[in-house]
Design an enzyme around this catalytic site. Structure first.
Site, PDB file in Angstrom:
ATOM      1  N   LYS A 169       0.824  -1.210   0.000  1.00 37.99           N
ATOM      2  CA  LYS A 169       0.000   0.000   0.000  1.00 37.99           C
ATOM      3  C   LYS A 169       0.862   1.265   0.000  1.00 37.99           C
ATOM      4  O   LYS A 169       2.034   1.233   0.409  1.00 37.99           O
ATOM      5  CB  LYS A 169      -0.910  -0.008   1.233  1.00 37.99           C
ATOM      6  CG  LYS A 169      -1.935  -1.141   1.252  1.00 37.99           C
ATOM      7  CD  LYS A 169      -2.878  -0.983   2.455  1.00 37.99           C
ATOM      8  CE  LYS A 169      -3.930  -2.078   2.492  1.00 37.99           C
ATOM      9  NZ  LYS A 169      -4.961  -1.796   3.537  1.00 37.99           N
TER      10      LYS A 169
ATOM     11  N   PHE B 163     -15.060   4.063   7.762  1.00 40.84           N
ATOM     12  CA  PHE B 163     -13.681   4.306   7.324  1.00 40.84           C
ATOM     13  C   PHE B 163     -13.534   4.339   5.805  1.00 40.84           C
ATOM     14  O   PHE B 163     -12.435   4.519   5.297  1.00 40.84           O
ATOM     15  CB  PHE B 163     -12.741   3.240   7.925  1.00 40.84           C
ATOM     16  CG  PHE B 163     -13.086   1.812   7.555  1.00 40.84           C
ATOM     17  CD1 PHE B 163     -12.656   1.251   6.356  1.00 40.84           C
ATOM     18  CD2 PHE B 163     -13.837   1.023   8.419  1.00 40.84           C
ATOM     19  CE1 PHE B 163     -12.960  -0.060   6.013  1.00 40.84           C
ATOM     20  CE2 PHE B 163     -14.154  -0.305   8.093  1.00 40.84           C
ATOM     21  CZ  PHE B 163     -13.715  -0.839   6.882  1.00 40.84           C
TER      22      PHE B 163
ATOM     23  N   ARG C   8      -2.322 -14.245   3.526  1.00 40.73           N
ATOM     24  CA  ARG C   8      -3.046 -13.582   4.624  1.00 40.73           C
ATOM     25  C   ARG C   8      -2.386 -13.902   5.968  1.00 40.73           C
ATOM     26  O   ARG C   8      -2.353 -13.054   6.863  1.00 40.73           O
ATOM     27  CB  ARG C   8      -4.528 -13.935   4.598  1.00 40.73           C
ATOM     28  CG  ARG C   8      -5.256 -13.242   3.422  1.00 40.73           C
ATOM     29  CD  ARG C   8      -6.759 -13.163   3.589  1.00 40.73           C
ATOM     30  NE  ARG C   8      -7.174 -12.329   4.678  1.00 40.73           N
ATOM     31  CZ  ARG C   8      -7.545 -11.050   4.569  1.00 40.73           C
ATOM     32  NH1 ARG C   8      -7.533 -10.423   3.396  1.00 40.73           N
ATOM     33  NH2 ARG C   8      -7.918 -10.378   5.626  1.00 40.73           N
TER      34      ARG C   8
ATOM     35  N   THR D 273      -6.150  -7.614  10.085  1.00 39.05           N
ATOM     36  CA  THR D 273      -6.313  -6.211   9.677  1.00 39.05           C
ATOM     37  C   THR D 273      -5.727  -5.245  10.705  1.00 39.05           C
ATOM     38  O   THR D 273      -5.063  -4.273  10.343  1.00 39.05           O
ATOM     39  CB  THR D 273      -7.823  -5.916   9.486  1.00 39.05           C
ATOM     40  OG1 THR D 273      -8.403  -6.967   8.714  1.00 39.05           O
ATOM     41  CG2 THR D 273      -8.027  -4.582   8.795  1.00 39.05           C
TER      42      THR D 273
ATOM     43  N   ARG E 244       2.081  -6.993   9.076  1.00 37.45           N
ATOM     44  CA  ARG E 244       1.324  -5.872   9.656  1.00 37.45           C
ATOM     45  C   ARG E 244       1.817  -5.525  11.061  1.00 37.45           C
ATOM     46  O   ARG E 244       1.909  -4.350  11.408  1.00 37.45           O
ATOM     47  CB  ARG E 244      -0.165  -6.206   9.627  1.00 37.45           C
ATOM     48  CG  ARG E 244      -0.729  -6.006   8.199  1.00 37.45           C
ATOM     49  CD  ARG E 244      -2.109  -6.539   8.049  1.00 37.45           C
ATOM     50  NE  ARG E 244      -2.778  -5.993   6.850  1.00 37.45           N
ATOM     51  CZ  ARG E 244      -3.937  -6.433   6.394  1.00 37.45           C
ATOM     52  NH1 ARG E 244      -4.572  -7.407   7.019  1.00 37.45           N
ATOM     53  NH2 ARG E 244      -4.483  -5.896   5.316  1.00 37.45           N
TER      54      ARG E 244
ATOM     55  N   ASN F  50      -2.136  -0.138   7.125  1.00 39.84           N
ATOM     56  CA  ASN F  50      -1.608  -1.436   7.549  1.00 39.84           C
ATOM     57  C   ASN F  50      -0.720  -2.087   6.484  1.00 39.84           C
ATOM     58  O   ASN F  50      -0.516  -3.291   6.484  1.00 39.84           O
ATOM     59  CB  ASN F  50      -2.742  -2.346   8.029  1.00 39.84           C
ATOM     60  CG  ASN F  50      -3.799  -2.548   6.963  1.00 39.84           C
ATOM     61  OD1 ASN F  50      -3.642  -2.104   5.833  1.00 39.84           O
ATOM     62  ND2 ASN F  50      -4.874  -3.235   7.321  1.00 39.84           N
TER      63      ASN F  50
ATOM     64  N   HIS G  88      -2.097  -5.489   1.441  1.00 35.86           N
ATOM     65  CA  HIS G  88      -3.431  -6.034   1.166  1.00 35.86           C
ATOM     66  C   HIS G  88      -3.286  -7.444   0.640  1.00 35.86           C
ATOM     67  O   HIS G  88      -2.299  -7.767  -0.026  1.00 35.86           O
ATOM     68  CB  HIS G  88      -4.137  -5.175   0.101  1.00 35.86           C
ATOM     69  CG  HIS G  88      -5.332  -5.854  -0.518  1.00 35.86           C
ATOM     70  ND1 HIS G  88      -6.581  -5.799   0.045  1.00 35.86           N
ATOM     71  CD2 HIS G  88      -5.439  -6.640  -1.619  1.00 35.86           C
ATOM     72  CE1 HIS G  88      -7.428  -6.528  -0.708  1.00 35.86           C
ATOM     73  NE2 HIS G  88      -6.760  -7.037  -1.725  1.00 35.86           N
TER      74      HIS G  88
END
Ligand code: IDP
Ligand code: MG
Length: 135
Positions: free
Chosen positions: A9, A57, A85, A91, A102, A112, A115
């Site tokens: 990100k 959000f 994941r 998250t 993360r 975070n 993705h």
């Protein structure tokens, strides 16, 4: 081999974490079968996260996603969707295990750093979003 869609990100790109995250991807034996860097428009970011439309959000998430360069990657490995994941962690970085990306790199629950698609069907859809005809 299964494929998944990963994003580094903008918050991580801005903090120059691309190299260390790609290094973790390789050390965890994912093959990178495609990679591109781009900046999404707000409209494309809103489309990417449309499942979250209406959540408190959402607007802030869309703005952050369109705020700068990101890296989209297609990762290949056995069970890639779940494996990626797991490497990312949940998250909320506060709830993430110590070795997860993360936990190590996220600033907060929104910024975070990474993705990952949440199912094989979503992975196919998201790979098409970044690497398909209309991308
Ligand atoms: P995921 O990225 O772990 O799949 P999702 O629930 O799909 O998590 O949410 C998408 C993204 O929206 C998250 O990665 C995070 O950037 C942001 N987000 C999710 N929940 C919150 C929240 O409660 N506050 C702020 N941002 C959030
Ligand atoms: Mg999600």
């Amino acid at each position: 081999m299964q494929r998944t869609l990963a994003i580094i990100k903008p918050d991580a790109v801005q903090r120059q974490l691309v190299g260390v995250i790609i290094s973790e991807i390789e050390m965890n034996k994912f093959a990178i079968s495609a990679i591109r860097t781009l900046q999404l428009t707000s409209a494309r970011a809103a489309d990417f996260y449309q499942e979250h439309r209406g959540k408190p959000f959402y607007d802030s998430l869309v703005a952050a996603t369109a705020s700068g360069q990101l890296y989209a990657l297609v990762l290949e490995k056995e069970n890639a969707v779940d494996a990626w994941r797991q490497l990312m962690g949940p998250t909320d970085p506060a709830k993430a295990g110590p070795l997860t990306l993360r936990r190590r790199f996220a600033i907060d629950i929104q910024r975070n750093s990474v993705h990952g698609a949440d199912s094989p069907a979503k992975a196919a859809q998201e790979i098409d979003f970044f690497f398909g005809e209309g991308a």
